[in-house]
Design a protein around this motif. Structure first.
Motif, PDB file in Angstrom:
ATOM      1  N   SER A 144     -73.158  20.052  49.130  1.00 40.21           N
ATOM      2  CA  SER A 144     -72.730  19.448  47.865  1.00 40.21           C
ATOM      3  C   SER A 144     -73.929  18.967  47.048  1.00 40.21           C
ATOM      4  N   SER A 145     -74.955  18.460  47.703  1.00 38.97           N
ATOM      5  CA  SER A 145     -76.162  18.035  46.992  1.00 38.97           C
ATOM      6  C   SER A 145     -76.865  19.238  46.368  1.00 38.97           C
ATOM      7  N   LEU A 146     -76.932  20.327  47.108  1.00 42.37           N
ATOM      8  CA  LEU A 146     -77.547  21.544  46.606  1.00 42.37           C
ATOM      9  C   LEU A 146     -76.743  22.097  45.427  1.00 42.37           C
ATOM     10  N   SER A 147     -75.428  22.083  45.541  1.00 44.45           N
ATOM     11  CA  SER A 147     -74.573  22.559  44.452  1.00 44.45           C
ATOM     12  C   SER A 147     -74.760  21.710  43.203  1.00 44.45           C
TER      13      SER A 147
ATOM     14  N   MET B 220     -73.888  18.449  57.054  1.00 41.13           N
ATOM     15  CA  MET B 220     -73.967  19.799  56.531  1.00 41.13           C
ATOM     16  C   MET B 220     -73.249  19.895  55.191  1.00 41.13           C
ATOM     17  N   ILE B 221     -72.034  19.350  55.106  1.00 47.45           N
ATOM     18  CA  ILE B 221     -71.260  19.398  53.861  1.00 47.45           C
ATOM     19  C   ILE B 221     -71.971  18.603  52.776  1.00 47.45           C
TER      20      ILE B 221
END
Length: 64
Positions: A6-9, A1-2
């Motif tokens: 972080s990939s999306l951010s 999930m994290i």
């Protein structure tokens, strides 16, 4: 999930940096000489009358 967050951010940050906008005036724009504006202002007062000048720039003026 994290890792997904972080990939999306990171993807959003990259997109924001790539879409940056730069605003610059065209190189053909000439900055008006203050002396030219003052001369046009004096002429505007002579033509329009004191207190009746609406707008003055380096090339023209308008009366109220």
């Amino acid at each position: 999930m994290i890792q997904r967050i972080s990939s999306l951010s990171l993807a959003l940050l990259a997109a924001a940096l790539c879409s940056a906008c730069v605003i610059a005036p065209p190189s053909s724009v000439r900055v008006a000489d203050p002396a030219e504006i003052a001369k046009m202002g004096e002429q505007a007062i002579l033509v329009c009358g004191a207190g009746l000048v609406k707008e003055v720039n380096a090339k023209s003026f308008s009366c109220k």
